[in-house]
Scaffold this motif. Structure first.
Motif, PDB file in Angstrom:
ATOM      1  N   VAL A 106       2.008   4.104  -7.690  1.00 40.24           N
ATOM      2  CA  VAL A 106       1.060   3.575  -6.704  1.00 40.24           C
ATOM      3  C   VAL A 106       1.254   2.062  -6.594  1.00 40.24           C
ATOM      4  N   ASP A 143       0.829  -1.209   0.000  1.00 41.60           N
ATOM      5  CA  ASP A 143       0.000   0.000   0.000  1.00 41.60           C
ATOM      6  C   ASP A 143       0.866   1.262   0.000  1.00 41.60           C
ATOM      7  N   MET A 152      -6.390   0.592  -4.049  1.00 45.56           N
ATOM      8  CA  MET A 152      -5.806   1.865  -3.604  1.00 45.56           C
ATOM      9  C   MET A 152      -6.763   3.006  -3.989  1.00 45.56           C
ATOM     10  N   VAL A 182       3.046   4.397  -1.857  1.00 44.11           N
ATOM     11  CA  VAL A 182       3.025   5.237  -3.050  1.00 44.11           C
ATOM     12  C   VAL A 182       4.327   6.026  -3.100  1.00 44.11           C
ATOM     13  N   GLY A 220      -1.523  -2.409  -3.482  1.00 42.08           N
ATOM     14  CA  GLY A 220      -2.450  -2.529  -2.347  1.00 42.08           C
ATOM     15  C   GLY A 220      -1.992  -3.597  -1.375  1.00 42.08           C
ATOM     16  N   ARG A 273       3.197   5.349   2.883  1.00 45.05           N
ATOM     17  CA  ARG A 273       2.065   4.419   2.897  1.00 45.05           C
ATOM     18  C   ARG A 273       0.813   5.218   2.541  1.00 45.05           C
ATOM     19  N   GLU A 274      -0.134   4.607   1.876  1.00 44.95           N
ATOM     20  CA  GLU A 274      -1.356   5.330   1.512  1.00 44.95           C
ATOM     21  C   GLU A 274      -2.011   5.941   2.751  1.00 44.95           C
TER      22      GLU A 274
END
Lengths: 100, 100, 100, 100, 100, 100, 100
Positions: free
Chosen positions: A49, A14, A62, A16, A52, A91-92
């Motif tokens: 990205v 997850d 995501m 980016v 996930g 991290r997202e």
């Protein structure tokens, strides 16, 4: 340090990769991120990205896509220089909001 | 310390064995990992991949494969010398991104 | 302290009993575990394996078997003397890799 | 403090009641629990076993039975005197191994 | 402070109300709870039992009933005076064993 | 600060709004909450109840209703003045018992 | 700093953007948030709501909507200036109650 070949970073799970915005690129409009704020929010552009992370054995999709501008907390992530430009692996969950 | 027979390390669960890259092996291109960065990211090559950890009774597939170059945080993992070469046993979650 | 009868230790859940390797038994090949490494990895032989721990009401199978050589972190586990020999009770998750 | 009537302790959930072994009762064979070990393992006999704890709404079966000899870490559990004898209430997860 | 009307405490979730036993009420038999023990176990009578806590959306049944004598760790729970008598509100998980 | 219009607080998730009882309102009977108790339990009346928190994607029903008297730990919750009266926003899990 | 174009912040997951209320906007009625309270509750208006966080692979619906007035703990969230106005990015779980 920079070459003709572009280096590609494919973030894991997850994560980016984001490029912190320079002063002149920032949202023309009303977003202002106070330097003295507790969590030092910053504006950046998403440049890669991850696929996930897994939850209950399935990947969660995501919520951000390449090209979006985002606000994140300054103390998050890992700094890397990529093709001469400073980028950050987050991290997202470190992304607070998408800016439009 | 080195012999003709190659020692094989089979990492457990979601662990991977990686070989930190020497200066001359590093991505020719734009990846630059600043020494003074907070989390000291490093570049390495994956040389062995575990079978994955269990979640909800099922193994989660691993997202890296042998031969890939990766970026990881310097303070992760356990250092071992294998056939004369320094390697590191990491958890997959310590890998920030794959470099291409 | 030692007798003709062999004492058997049956480790609970996801624990294993291992016998740390003496210098002369260590992998002939390339595995070298530096004394000054942060996590002080050690080489050992698995001599007993627990039935596995429960997750979601089911036992997870163990990934090591008796006779395998493994690398573990020195600061893990509980030391016991068994039939005159020092052994260690570890959790499977303390095992970093299997050595072949 | 002792009477003709035997007091019964029924341990809750995944707890067990154990009776630490006296020197003369200990496994005749090879088990030796060094006093200066980090976690001070001890040998004991299981005298009562709880019904098991709940996970996902179901009770997990217990892996020890009354009469078994076990090794546990000295710093676990709660000491009680029962019919003149010192006993200990442990969680099953504090038991490292069964001795045979 | 005491009246003719009895106050009723209905404990929430997996809580129980217990009445610590006075010296003369304690199990006639062999249970002796040493004052100098690490966790200071105490004997008490259960006077009210909660409906159980939720796990995975279902209530877990409670393992104690009103009238049972139990052993608990002295440093658990919240002290209240109820109709002139000291009582304690514990979580069921603070109860070590039922005494019979 | 007070007006003719009544302000309504709708607590979120598993929160409740309670009104700490004044000395003269307290349970006539036997409930006595000692000032010097470790957790300083207090008596209050429930004046608003949240919809319940999510677990496994479903809302858990709340176990208290408006008008009930409860005991809670003094160091829980957030104090607010509502229509001239001090109220407290608690999580349901901070409520120890219902008083009847 | 302000322009004709309105900047839009789309909060991620279970986050919300809120605008702390100025003295003259506050609930006319009885809500009074004492400055010296432990958790310093504040009143604000919700101006954007995230899509909800994932639990067990499904998004949980949000319990607040744009335009609602809420009470939150002062030490929560990240401050941002948006079109000249101070706003705050909170997690929904930092919201204590909705004010009506």
């Amino acid at each position: 340090m920079t070459t003709a070949t572009k280096t590609i970073l494919r973030p894991m799970a997850d994560r980016v990769v984001v490029r912190p915005l320079k002063r002149e690129e920032k949202t023309a409009g009303g977003l202002y991120l106070p330097e003295n704020a507790k969590e030092k929010p910053q504006e950046a552009e998403v440049i890669a990205v991850g696929p996930g992370r897994y939850e209950e054995g399935k990947r969660l999709p995501m919520d951000v896509t390449v090209g979006q501008k985002i606000v994140y907390s300054k103390y998050s992530g890992t700094e890397i220089k990529l093709d001469g430009e400073e980028v950050l692996i987050l991290r997202e969950s470190d992304i607070l909001a998408i800016v439009e």
